[in-house]
Design an enzyme around this catalytic site. Structure first.
Site, mmCIF file in Angstrom:
data_model
loop_
_atom_site.group_PDB
_atom_site.id
_atom_site.type_symbol
_atom_site.label_atom_id
_atom_site.label_comp_id
_atom_site.label_asym_id
_atom_site.label_seq_id
_atom_site.Cartn_x
_atom_site.Cartn_y
_atom_site.Cartn_z
ATOM 1 N N LYS A 206 41.646 47.968 52.240
ATOM 2 C CA LYS A 206 43.008 47.698 53.222
ATOM 3 C C LYS A 206 43.972 48.961 52.518
ATOM 4 O O LYS A 206 44.314 49.419 53.122
ATOM 5 C CB LYS A 206 43.566 46.449 52.746
ATOM 6 C CG LYS A 206 44.981 46.344 53.092
ATOM 7 C CD LYS A 206 45.508 44.869 53.199
ATOM 8 C CE LYS A 206 47.068 44.802 53.314
ATOM 9 N NZ LYS A 206 47.059 43.221 53.304
ATOM 10 N N GLU A 212 36.982 50.517 42.336
ATOM 11 C CA GLU A 212 35.574 50.296 42.526
ATOM 12 C C GLU A 212 35.087 50.497 43.922
ATOM 13 O O GLU A 212 34.175 51.250 43.901
ATOM 14 C CB GLU A 212 35.536 48.771 42.705
ATOM 15 C CG GLU A 212 35.907 47.876 41.161
ATOM 16 C CD GLU A 212 37.336 47.556 41.082
ATOM 17 O OE1 GLU A 212 38.217 48.110 41.896
ATOM 18 O OE2 GLU A 212 37.744 46.674 40.397
ATOM 19 N N GLY A 267 44.218 40.520 52.393
ATOM 20 C CA GLY A 267 42.787 40.857 52.172
ATOM 21 C C GLY A 267 41.928 39.422 52.172
ATOM 22 O O GLY A 267 40.760 39.642 52.838
ATOM 23 N N ARG A 268 42.382 38.606 51.651
ATOM 24 C CA ARG A 268 41.209 37.235 51.988
ATOM 25 C C ARG A 268 41.406 36.517 53.279
ATOM 26 O O ARG A 268 40.757 35.694 53.509
ATOM 27 C CB ARG A 268 41.658 36.395 50.850
ATOM 28 C CG ARG A 268 43.016 35.870 50.602
ATOM 29 C CD ARG A 268 43.384 35.160 49.319
ATOM 30 N NE ARG A 268 44.795 34.808 49.086
ATOM 31 C CZ ARG A 268 45.700 35.696 48.758
ATOM 32 N NH1 ARG A 268 45.327 37.139 48.414
ATOM 33 N NH2 ARG A 268 46.908 35.472 48.519
ATOM 34 N N GLU A 353 43.122 32.250 44.981
ATOM 35 C CA GLU A 353 43.859 33.674 44.835
ATOM 36 C C GLU A 353 45.358 33.296 45.667
ATOM 37 O O GLU A 353 46.261 33.835 45.204
ATOM 38 C CB GLU A 353 43.422 34.772 45.509
ATOM 39 C CG GLU A 353 44.008 36.065 45.180
ATOM 40 C CD GLU A 353 42.997 37.251 45.657
ATOM 41 O OE1 GLU A 353 41.768 37.172 45.763
ATOM 42 O OE2 GLU A 353 43.832 38.191 46.094
ATOM 43 N N HIS A 384 20.293 18.915 41.430
ATOM 44 C CA HIS A 384 19.111 19.152 40.500
ATOM 45 C C HIS A 384 19.870 19.839 39.210
ATOM 46 O O HIS A 384 19.150 20.249 38.199
ATOM 47 C CB HIS A 384 18.128 19.919 40.874
ATOM 48 C CG HIS A 384 17.432 19.320 41.746
ATOM 49 N ND1 HIS A 384 16.258 18.259 41.829
ATOM 50 C CD2 HIS A 384 17.337 18.924 43.193
ATOM 51 C CE1 HIS A 384 15.795 17.690 42.579
ATOM 52 N NE2 HIS A 384 16.487 18.167 43.839
ATOM 53 N N LYS A 512 44.112 45.816 38.524
ATOM 54 C CA LYS A 512 43.985 46.916 39.159
ATOM 55 C C LYS A 512 44.881 47.989 38.168
ATOM 56 O O LYS A 512 44.403 49.261 38.052
ATOM 57 C CB LYS A 512 44.490 47.304 40.366
ATOM 58 C CG LYS A 512 43.733 46.445 41.448
ATOM 59 C CD LYS A 512 44.053 46.443 42.964
ATOM 60 C CE LYS A 512 43.097 45.795 43.889
ATOM 61 N NZ LYS A 512 43.219 45.851 45.185
#
Ligand code: G6Q
Length: 554
Positions: A206, A212, A267-268, A353, A384, A512
């Site tokens: 965005k 990264e 973003g999400r 978030e 399990h 960031k």
């Protein structure tokens, strides 16, 4: 404006809770044969059974009253109207516009956003058709076989989750790869599996400033140029998805190969935007539109259905009941479907978030719990492993059990075992096992009285543990779209009740900023600045190991 804890419904719920906390779900079911029928909703290909919760009609009446007093209906309307409800960033919140297949105008600052939403969708569709058909060729005129999406967080988790969930719909020639971690091992391993002549890189960011993503993107471009001996054409192999045209151009991608979205897409919440380009490439235009359609159906339901039969509202309120009254600080997402294996991680970001906050929209500290810790994994594997704690541990963690009802695509004999397990677990969470039942079971297994006495206490399960059962008619693009939108709106409802801004993420921004300084210190580009003694020691240790001539750490 009263705070949440001053609302009459909040107080009434506390009073109600003094009785409700001791209710047994076994008894609630025994005394109310209609329960499952009443606490059951069907919407847009989803079935929600919320009967296995520690609540009654009165609980729901009070929770619905809480939603009204907290202004949930007004906030829903404000979002759909395009009001700037993301107050700390002064932005509208309009992921719903991205799937507004009704095409009705949605205004931001007086401008209808729908024409530009549709124009980007058309560009994405033209590009996808060209890549999928083989008309879009690499620099040696070969069709694309591998797509590497480079992004992180909201620019990665959604497309990755959807491409995994809908694998049976994937294009047979196109292999999808997702690179998010800046640890070079992920990119290195991915590049080993692809060929520069037939690979398309999509840089998803965005802001186009996330270190990264940009680091991975630069390394991928260097690899591409060096492995093609400089002959490779970046323009045929790199496209970008972003809101930041200038940074995309600075990186060296022609803005003609950039797919745009806007600051009012969080973003999400962005998989519906051009960030969903990997999804469209993988599944095709029609399936991408079916995904949007499913979400649009849920949006319309959320906006127009009465609160009493509103699926996201009810799911949100049931969550509030545990988080704020029973004190259940965690919530489990357990899909009984391998294709949904990335769904818990996606919902984890969406929920934690959005509502992992401690200040209200008007800047007051909260004096109640907010977002729970979301965790989970595929249910059948969880049985399990971590289900032990869910059955007999001391925490109460409500669980969402999610599956596809339709087993027709499954191999013979598998789907009934899968769903049989899911239904049995939900029943066991509800009923538990009493001491008498444990004793009877042991006696029936032939144990003598002493062994029964010794073992029975360990075989007791309290039960009374809440679950929601969510069934998709089938795991297809439309139902998945509705499922994702259901959770988005559930998170919205909870955030609205807690008075939060669910659409900023200052905690992410902090990460960031912080890294920037220390990265310079580690690489030797800047001299270490004062830190606490632990951080200073760690930085010194790293420099000693990786930079020549650094003094050793004493
Ligand atoms: C999502 C968050 C965060 C964000 C990433 C990537 O809501 O803000 O996960 O998506 O930090 O950001 P960019 O897309 O700007 O690279």
């Amino acid at each position: 404006m009263p705070t949440l804890t001053q609302l009459p419904a909040w107080r009434a719920l506390w009073k109600h809770f003094t009785r409700a906390r001791d209710w047994s779900m076994r008894e609630l079911f025994d005394t109310d044969p209609e329960r499952a029928q009443r606490y059951w909703l069907e919407q847009d290909g989803l079935i929600l059974d919320y009967s296995k919760n520690r609540l009654t009609d009165q609980t729901l009446t009070l929770l619905l009253q809480l939603a009204r007093e907290a202004g949930v209906p007004e906030l829903i309307e404000a979002m759909f109207r395009g009001d700037k409800i993301n107050v700390t960033e002064d932005r509208a919140v309009l992921h719903v516009a991205l799937r507004n297949h009704a095409g009705t105008p949605i205004l931001v600052d007086g401008e209808d956003v729908m024409p530009k939403v549709n124009a980007v969708l058309d560009r994405m569709a033209r590009f996808s058709r060209a890549v999928r058909s083989g008309d879009w060729v690499g620099y040696t005129n070969q069709p694309i076989t591998d797509i590497v999406s480079i992004g992180i967080g909201g620019s990665d988790l959604g497309p990755l989750m959807v491409c995994e969930a809908l694998k049976p719909y994937a294009h047979p020639r196109l292999a999808m790869h997702f690179v998010s971690n800046v640890d070079s091992s992920l990119l290195k391993e991915t590049l080993k599996r692809v060929h520069p002549e037939t690979t398309l890189f999509i840089i998803e960011s965005k802001t186009f400033t996330t270190s990264e993503t940009l680091t991975n993107a630069h390394t991928a471009r260097d690899w591409f140029l060096s492995s093609t001996g400089g002959a490779g054409k970046v323009a045929r192999h790199f496209v970008a998805v972003s809101t930041n045209r200038k940074a995309v151009a600075d990186f060296g991608i022609d803005p003609a190969h950039m797919f745009e979205f806007w600051d009012w897409v969080g973003g999400r919440y962005s998989l519906w935007s051009a960030i969903g380009l990997p999804i469209m490439l993988c599944l095709g235009e029609e399936n991408f539109h079916a995904l949007l359609d499913g979400a649009h159906g849920m949006d319309t339901h959320f906006r127009t259905a009465p609160l009493e039969t509103n699926m996201p509202v009810l799911l949100g309120l049931v969550g509030i009941w545990y988080i704020n009254f029973f004190g259940g600080g965690s919530h489990v997402i357990a899909p009984y479907d391998q294709y949904l294996h990335r769904f818990p991680a996606f919902i984890q970001q969406l929920d934690m978030e959005s509502n992992g906050k401690q200040s209200t929209r008007d800047g007051r500290p909260v004096d109640y719990e907010t977002a729970p810790i979301i965790w989970g994994g595929t249910g059948i594997n969880g049985q399990h492993a971590f289900f032990q704690l869910l059955h007999q541990g001391t925490h109460i963690a409500p669980i969402d059990l999610i599956a596809s009802l339709d087993g027709r695509g499954s191999l013979p004999g598998h789907h009934e075992i899968l769903l049989g397990n899911m239904f049995a677990q939900a029943e066991a969470f509800l009923r538990g096992k009493t001491l008498d039942e444990a004793r009877a079971e042991l006696r029936a297994a032939g144990l003598d009285a002493a062994a029964v006495r010794a073992l029975a206490p360990f075989k007791v399960f309290d039960g009374n543990r809440p679950t929601n059962t969510l069934l998709l008619q089938r795991l297809d693009p439309r139902c998945l779209g509705a499922l994702i939108a259901l959770y988005e709106h559930k998170v919205f409802v909870q955030g609205a009740i807690w008075g939060l801004n669910s659409f900023d993420q200052w905690g992410v921004e902090l990460g960031k900023q912080l890294a920037q300084t220390i990265v310079g210190e580690l690489s030797g580009e800047s001299v270490p600045v004062p830190h606490d003694s632990s951080t200073a020691r760690l930085i010194a240790l790293y420099r000693q190991k990786n930079l020549d001539g650094e003094p050793s750490v004493e």
